[in-house]
Design a protein around this motif. Structure first.
Motif, PDB file in Angstrom:
ATOM      1  N   PRO A  56       0.857  -1.214  -0.014  1.00 40.79           N
ATOM      2  CA  PRO A  56       0.123  -0.007  -0.101  1.00 40.79           C
ATOM      3  C   PRO A  56       0.915   1.106   0.101  1.00 40.79           C
ATOM      4  N   SER A  57       1.996   1.162   0.529  1.00 39.25           N
ATOM      5  CA  SER A  57       2.871   2.277   0.746  1.00 39.25           C
ATOM      6  C   SER A  57       3.504   2.851  -0.877  1.00 39.25           C
ATOM      7  N   THR A  58       3.345   1.951  -1.439  1.00 36.72           N
ATOM      8  CA  THR A  58       3.607   2.136  -3.012  1.00 36.72           C
ATOM      9  C   THR A  58       2.572   2.336  -3.846  1.00 36.72           C
ATOM     10  N   VAL A  59       1.230   1.430  -3.727  1.00 32.21           N
ATOM     11  CA  VAL A  59       0.307   1.710  -4.717  1.00 32.21           C
ATOM     12  C   VAL A  59      -0.482   2.792  -4.270  1.00 32.21           C
ATOM     13  N   MET A  60      -0.644   3.424  -3.198  1.00 31.18           N
ATOM     14  CA  MET A  60      -1.345   4.387  -2.671  1.00 31.18           C
ATOM     15  C   MET A  60      -0.789   5.728  -2.795  1.00 31.18           C
ATOM     16  N   ASN A  61       0.364   5.563  -3.064  1.00 35.87           N
ATOM     17  CA  ASN A  61       1.209   6.834  -3.300  1.00 35.87           C
ATOM     18  C   ASN A  61       1.730   7.294  -4.756  1.00 35.87           C
ATOM     19  N   PRO A  62       0.837   8.130  -5.323  1.00 35.06           N
ATOM     20  CA  PRO A  62       1.028   8.327  -6.757  1.00 35.06           C
ATOM     21  C   PRO A  62       2.586   8.944  -7.092  1.00 35.06           C
ATOM     22  N   PHE A  63       3.239   9.518  -6.011  1.00 33.03           N
ATOM     23  CA  PHE A  63       4.512   9.838  -6.270  1.00 33.03           C
ATOM     24  C   PHE A  63       5.572   8.950  -6.151  1.00 33.03           C
ATOM     25  N   LYS A  64       5.227   7.738  -5.649  1.00 31.46           N
ATOM     26  CA  LYS A  64       5.916   6.612  -5.673  1.00 31.46           C
ATOM     27  C   LYS A  64       5.608   5.709  -6.892  1.00 31.46           C
ATOM     28  N   LEU A  65       4.424   5.346  -6.978  1.00 33.31           N
ATOM     29  CA  LEU A  65       3.748   4.385  -7.812  1.00 33.31           C
ATOM     30  C   LEU A  65       4.397   4.864  -9.314  1.00 33.31           C
ATOM     31  N   TYR A  66       3.917   6.101  -9.872  1.00 33.71           N
ATOM     32  CA  TYR A  66       4.321   6.439 -11.359  1.00 33.71           C
ATOM     33  C   TYR A  66       5.810   6.267 -11.495  1.00 33.71           C
ATOM     34  N   PRO A  67       6.593   6.792 -10.747  1.00 32.41           N
ATOM     35  CA  PRO A  67       8.052   6.606 -11.082  1.00 32.41           C
ATOM     36  C   PRO A  67       8.530   5.150 -11.000  1.00 32.41           C
ATOM     37  N   THR A  68       7.934   4.329 -10.131  1.00 36.10           N
ATOM     38  CA  THR A  68       8.232   2.792 -10.065  1.00 36.10           C
ATOM     39  C   THR A  68       7.731   2.266 -11.489  1.00 36.10           C
ATOM     40  N   MET A  69       6.522   2.384 -11.758  1.00 36.76           N
ATOM     41  CA  MET A  69       6.174   1.800 -13.064  1.00 36.76           C
ATOM     42  C   MET A  69       6.703   2.317 -14.191  1.00 36.76           C
ATOM     43  N   GLY A  70       7.098   3.502 -14.258  1.00 37.65           N
ATOM     44  CA  GLY A  70       8.060   4.170 -15.362  1.00 37.65           C
ATOM     45  C   GLY A  70       9.382   3.630 -15.419  1.00 37.65           C
ATOM     46  N   ALA A  71      10.049   3.453 -14.512  1.00 34.43           N
ATOM     47  CA  ALA A  71      11.233   2.712 -14.258  1.00 34.43           C
ATOM     48  C   ALA A  71      11.354   1.364 -14.744  1.00 34.43           C
ATOM     49  N   GLY A  72      10.250   0.564 -14.457  1.00 36.52           N
ATOM     50  CA  GLY A  72       9.913  -0.709 -14.837  1.00 36.52           C
ATOM     51  C   GLY A  72       9.732  -1.108 -16.193  1.00 36.52           C
ATOM     52  N   LEU A  73       8.574  -0.396 -16.660  1.00 35.96           N
ATOM     53  CA  LEU A  73       8.296  -0.392 -17.999  1.00 35.96           C
ATOM     54  C   LEU A  73       9.166   0.190 -19.128  1.00 35.96           C
ATOM     55  N   ASP A  74      10.056   1.253 -18.790  1.00 29.50           N
ATOM     56  CA  ASP A  74      10.958   1.464 -19.589  1.00 29.50           C
ATOM     57  C   ASP A  74      12.152   0.505 -19.929  1.00 29.50           C
ATOM     58  N   SER A  75      12.410  -0.332 -19.065  1.00 25.53           N
ATOM     59  CA  SER A  75      13.406  -1.170 -19.279  1.00 25.53           C
ATOM     60  C   SER A  75      13.171  -2.590 -19.402  1.00 25.53           C
ATOM     61  N   LEU A  76      11.552  -2.967 -19.390  1.00 25.23           N
ATOM     62  CA  LEU A  76      11.065  -4.400 -19.429  1.00 25.23           C
ATOM     63  C   LEU A  76      10.902  -4.549 -21.032  1.00 25.23           C
ATOM     64  N   VAL A  77      11.647  -5.674 -21.219  1.00 25.84           N
ATOM     65  CA  VAL A  77      11.408  -6.490 -22.675  1.00 25.84           C
ATOM     66  C   VAL A  77      10.485  -7.620 -22.527  1.00 25.84           C
ATOM     67  N   VAL A  78       9.285  -7.615 -23.370  1.00 26.75           N
ATOM     68  CA  VAL A  78       8.530  -8.874 -23.269  1.00 26.75           C
ATOM     69  C   VAL A  78       8.105  -9.356 -24.573  1.00 26.75           C
ATOM     70  N   ASP A  79       7.130 -10.343 -24.740  1.00 22.44           N
ATOM     71  CA  ASP A  79       6.704 -11.123 -25.763  1.00 22.44           C
ATOM     72  C   ASP A  79       5.625 -10.254 -26.342  1.00 22.44           C
ATOM     73  N   LYS A  80       5.240 -10.331 -27.542  1.00 20.24           N
ATOM     74  CA  LYS A  80       4.252  -9.546 -28.154  1.00 20.24           C
ATOM     75  C   LYS A  80       2.782  -9.901 -27.777  1.00 20.24           C
ATOM     76  N   ASP A  81       2.754 -11.038 -27.054  1.00 21.59           N
ATOM     77  CA  ASP A  81       1.409 -11.286 -26.491  1.00 21.59           C
ATOM     78  C   ASP A  81       1.214 -11.171 -25.164  1.00 21.59           C
ATOM     79  N   MET A  82       2.196 -10.356 -24.465  1.00 22.03           N
ATOM     80  CA  MET A  82       2.013  -9.935 -22.968  1.00 22.03           C
ATOM     81  C   MET A  82       1.116  -8.823 -22.758  1.00 22.03           C
ATOM     82  N   SER A  83       0.030  -8.886 -21.962  1.00 26.33           N
ATOM     83  CA  SER A  83      -0.611  -7.796 -21.773  1.00 26.33           C
ATOM     84  C   SER A  83      -0.214  -7.166 -20.274  1.00 26.33           C
ATOM     85  N   LEU A  84      -1.012  -6.151 -20.094  1.00 22.12           N
ATOM     86  CA  LEU A  84      -0.658  -5.559 -18.698  1.00 22.12           C
ATOM     87  C   LEU A  84      -1.167  -6.396 -17.600  1.00 22.12           C
ATOM     88  N   TRP A  85      -2.398  -7.311 -17.999  1.00 19.82           N
ATOM     89  CA  TRP A  85      -2.949  -7.901 -17.099  1.00 19.82           C
ATOM     90  C   TRP A  85      -1.942  -9.192 -16.532  1.00 19.82           C
TER      91      TRP A  85
END
Length: 424
Positions: A338-367
């Motif tokens: 909750p300390s990350t998910v409920m804090n937009p000032f921590k959640l969005y930088p974390t998501m951005g850092a992960g998604l920017d550097s993550l390579v996945v297969d073409k069929d991978m969805s966010l779910w």
């Protein structure tokens, strides 16, 4: 002297001329004079009561005896709606005050909050989906095993230095080697009977099967060539690694996820570090590790050193895979807290850092990606299981998998059964 009000005569009163009562010839008695009810308008700043003695004994303007109007003393008059009586209850308009409709206010408040959350969630979804690097095409993998129950992810950590400055390479002790190799390979099985994380040692002895080149499309026949598992990635990338894992295990891989050095460190820093409780301290000049025993919060640089270290352990790569499992599970738990998910000032930088550097297969969805992270959290919370691929000896410095146990493990994955196989 005539005390009757002006305009009145002896004939008024309903009797015979000049008499008191019917047939009376006498004048009206002094105490029987009839006074008509007169409601005199009270002009502003004028007293409402006048006793005829002048200003000396005049009452204060706020006093009103109530005799002129016939109303009960002390009772305020009520003007009809729309009137302008100064003594009216309610607002100056003379209208009664309506009670606040809190039910309606709460209803619209809830609708507003739900609308804002809905719009924000939709915007976040499309923002996150647009940042995923879907670069791996699993349709290029040939001769694949049939898919079983549950979902199998192949999670890979590489030594990619793409986008890193010389200062960052020095700080993170990554060196400057060209290209990228993989030192971290894990199979995560997500099912109804518990989630299981299995580490594949990079020194595992495997056979390179026939495969189709990811870039060239050329078919390369299998020759029985024996190599370390990480050599498959170095030879032809993610597609050949998936083909090699599937061929040597008989397990169908549904999704692929890969992250490099810089991305891993950035995620740890964005989430504010990850706490680890180390049973023993250790140092390693190759990775830059320098840890003391006990609880400590690792930043991005320290976390990278922690998961890369193998020279400091007698069990070498087997101990490193255990450390990688422990840290990734703790990281997933921190990201989903909750300390990350409920804090937009921590959640969005974390998501951005992960998604920017993550390579996945073409069929991978966010779910699918969310399911993977929640399964990692499940493993760290004790609801799942983590283990190494069962091994049975070595050859030429390469670890040999225990074929009987590997087959049993794969069967339990395919049937989505509770895993009973152990690494021992």
């Amino acid at each position: 002297m005539n005390d009757w009000p002006e305009g009145w005569s002896d004939r008024q009163g309903g009797g015979s001329r000049g008499g008191y009562g019917r047939g009376s010839a006498s004048a009206r008695p002094e105490g029987a004079r009839s006074m008509r009810q007169v409601q005199r308008p009270v002009p502003p700043q004028q007293p409402a009561y006048d006793d005829g003695y002048g200003d000396r004994y005049r009452e204060e303007p706020s006093y009103d005896s109530g005799y002129n109007t016939g109303q009960v003393y002390g009772q305020q008059s009520r003007a009809p709606h729309g009137g302008g009586g100064g003594d009216d209850y309610g607002p100056p308009t003379g209208r009664p005050v309506r009670p606040a409709n809190w039910g309606k206010r709460i209803k619209w408040g809830v609708i507003t909050v739900v609308a804002v959350v809905g719009v924000t969630s939709i915007a976040t979804y499309f923002w996150a989906d647009s940042k995923l690097h879907r670069d791996v095409d699993l349709s290029k993998v040939i001769n694949r095993p049939e898919a079983g129950d549950g979902t199998n992810y192949l999670i890979v950590g590489t030594d990619s230095r793409e986008g890193m400055s010389d200062a960052q390479k020095k700080e993170l002790h990554t060196g400057s080697a060209e290209g990228k190799r993989t030192d971290t390979m894990m199979i995560l099985h997500v099912g109804d009977n518990g989630d299981t994380l299995v580490s594949l040692p990079r020194d595992s002895n495997v056979t390179i099967p026939s495969f189709k080149g990811a870039e060239s499309g050329k078919l390369y026949p299998g020759t029985g060539r024996q190599v370390k598992l990480n050599a498959a990635y170095a030879e032809d990338g993610p597609e050949l690694l998936v083909r090699t894992v599937e061929s040597n295990t008989g397990l169908h891989i549904d999704h692929y996820a890969e992250i490099g050095f810089a991305g891993f460190a950035n995620i740890v820093d964005a989430v504010g570090g990850v706490e680890m409780d180390l049973k023993d301290g250790f140092k390693d000049k190759w990775s830059g590790a320098d840890f003391e025993k006990g609880k400590q919060t690792l930043n991005g640089q320290q976390a990278l050193a922690f998961v890369r270290t193998r020279h400091a352990f007698a069990a070498s790569d087997l101990q490193r895979t255990k450390n990688q499992q422990a840290f990734l599970a703790a990281l997933a738990h921190k990201v989903a807290s909750p300390s990350t998910v409920m804090n937009p000032f921590k959640l969005y930088p974390t998501m951005g850092a992960g998604l920017d550097s993550l390579v996945v297969d073409k069929d991978m969805s966010l779910w699918d990606l969310g399911s993977m992270f929640m399964a990692m959290k499940s493993v760290s919370g004790g609801d799942g299981k983590s283990m190494n691929m069962p091994v049975n000896g070595s050859v030429g410095g390469n670890l040999l998998w225990d074929k009987a146990k590997v087959k049993q493990l794969v069967d339990q994955f395919n049937n989505d059964e509770k895993v009973t196989v152990t690494s021992d």
